[in-house]
Design an enzyme around this catalytic site. Sequence first.
Site, PDB file in Angstrom:
ATOM      1  N   ASP A  88     -72.227  78.769  11.391  1.00 44.09           N
ATOM      2  CA  ASP A  88     -71.939  80.025  10.707  1.00 44.09           C
ATOM      3  C   ASP A  88     -72.490  81.150  11.585  1.00 44.09           C
ATOM      4  OD1 ASP A  88     -71.976  82.323   9.180  1.00 44.09           O
ATOM      5  OD2 ASP A  88     -72.516  81.302   7.314  1.00 44.09           O
ATOM      6  N   PHE A  97     -77.764  81.280   4.479  1.00 49.47           N
ATOM      7  CA  PHE A  97     -76.866  82.095   3.649  1.00 49.47           C
ATOM      8  C   PHE A  97     -75.445  81.897   4.146  1.00 49.47           C
ATOM      9  CE2 PHE A  97     -74.397  85.798   2.461  1.00 49.47           C
ATOM     10  CZ  PHE A  97     -74.689  85.896   1.113  1.00 49.47           C
ATOM     11  N   LYS A 128     -67.796  89.622   9.621  1.00 53.29           N
ATOM     12  CA  LYS A 128     -68.537  90.882   9.786  1.00 53.29           C
ATOM     13  C   LYS A 128     -68.052  91.782  10.946  1.00 53.29           C
ATOM     14  CE  LYS A 128     -72.543  90.108   6.984  1.00 53.29           C
ATOM     15  NZ  LYS A 128     -73.026  88.789   6.600  1.00 53.29           N
TER      16      LYS A 128
HETATM   17  C1  LIG Z   1     -72.684  87.970   5.462  1.00 47.09           C
HETATM   18  C2  LIG Z   1     -72.700  86.516   5.684  1.00 47.09           C
HETATM   19  C3  LIG Z   1     -71.796  85.668   5.026  1.00 47.09           C
HETATM   20  C4  LIG Z   1     -70.845  86.149   3.956  1.00 47.09           C
HETATM   21  O1  LIG Z   1     -69.903  87.059   4.445  1.00 47.09           O
HETATM   22  P1  LIG Z   1     -69.052  87.951   3.398  1.00 47.09           P
HETATM   23  O2  LIG Z   1     -68.100  88.696   4.281  1.00 47.09           O
HETATM   24  O3  LIG Z   1     -70.010  88.814   2.661  1.00 47.09           O
HETATM   25  O4  LIG Z   1     -68.367  87.000   2.489  1.00 47.09           O
HETATM   26  C5  LIG Z   1     -71.829  84.325   5.344  1.00 47.09           C
HETATM   27  N1  LIG Z   1     -72.711  83.832   6.252  1.00 47.09           N
HETATM   28  C6  LIG Z   1     -73.578  84.632   6.903  1.00 47.09           C
HETATM   29  C7  LIG Z   1     -74.496  84.033   7.921  1.00 47.09           C
HETATM   30  C8  LIG Z   1     -73.619  85.990   6.628  1.00 47.09           C
HETATM   31  O5  LIG Z   1     -74.527  86.765   7.229  1.00 47.09           O
END
Ligand SMILES: *Cc1c(COP(=O)(O)O)cnc(C)c1O
Length: 428
Positions: free
Chosen positions: A240, A155, A270
């Site tokens: 990520d 994701f 986050k």
């Molecule tokens: C939450 C998340 C995102 C997206 O972040 P947003 O602030 O919602 O755009 C991208 N990568 C990972 C692994 C995430 O958990």
Amino acid sequence: MTMADQQTRKTGELTQAPETRELVATGQRRYVPNYAPKEMILDRGEGARMWDLDGNEYVDFGAGISVTSLGHGDPELAEALSAQASRLWHISNLYFAEPVVRLADELCEASFADRVFFCNSGAEANEAAIKLARKHASVHHGAEKNEIVTFQGGFHGRTIATVTATAQPKYHEGFGPLPEGFRYCDYNDVAALDAAIGERTCAVLVEPIQGEGGVVPAEDGFLAAVAERCRAHDALLMFDEIQSGLSRTGRLFAYQWEEGIVPDVVTIAKALGGGLPIGAMLAGAGASETLQPGSHGSTFGGNPIAAAVARVVLRKLRSDELLANVERQGERLRKRLAALHNEFGFIAEVRGKGLMLGAVLRDEWSGRAGELGEVCRRHGVLVLQAGPDVVRFLPPLNITDAELDDGMDRFADAVREAAKAEQGTEIG
Ligand SMILES: *Cc1c(COP(=O)(O)O)cnc(C)c1O
């Protein structure tokens, strides 16, 4: 604990005043219906506890999806916020402001990076990484080197490019045409990576632990293999760490559990702002000069208030005391889950690291993560799911013994109720 709350815990019934019902109904009518928020109005928080408008108390095992890693109402964060709020709110990226410069420096001092790009969210941090990877390859190797390899179950966000990087069809449906240049391969499968990576690959983007995809950690050696393939094919290694980073797993970054890896890019967001929106792309020496003036930007990115708060967040999340607490509470949470499993036999496996944990439901319970989450809420504990079969725990990293025990007592009440429902003693 109040009398009303004790009552709530016993019955699993929440009280709801007319104001709550009115607000919920208005929200349901006025929000674009892309979310399905729980029917309550959260009003106040302190540490790992929150209260709704009706005074019902909840133990927070979700931390706003890995955002409020220092819990709610931290006085040092509130102090940093209000101090900066009375100085300067916004300046644009035409100028420097002290908290933003200091935060960039502190992030580099704490990591492999030598430069930072600030933005406002995780998706934007990944967008920056994708653009950097393409630009870097176009400058050094030519425009045909433009493919980015990502992994099934990953994701990376909801913008058109990051949702394309997200190799899950359910997030793509109806949004085509999607941009070209993304290749998907199975996670934890080096042979699949070898088949996908090549001279056209400009980068590999990977979560060290897949969060939304079900709390699936990289197996030992997998990230080292990814790093090795990236070097061999002149592709950037991009982690990520938006969910797994900033001490969530007990190290500043989850990739650091594997020895000897030096990434080119790490994206974070986050937890960085403690609840304020801020994201960052960290870039190491080989890639950090790529985005030259005019190549990329963000109006709000590097907001002074968010940065002032993030400096305090980073200092607190890096402390030995906090890292030790992540390890300790992670073990305590696992022990409590194991004990509950002995009683109810509902878990196939507990995956993850530190305080990023997923309880995978056994076959007999499959598909019930959402329902169990709702029963949990009625019993005063907020948990997350990661797909239909995984109950996900992302509590604040400074959670105390008492908060964790209280939350797990409530979780036990919920599992007990859900187990009864499963045996045919239907409830409600
Ligand atoms: C939450 C998340 C995102 C997206 O972040 P947003 O602030 O919602 O755009 C991208 N990568 C990972 C692994 C995430 O958990």
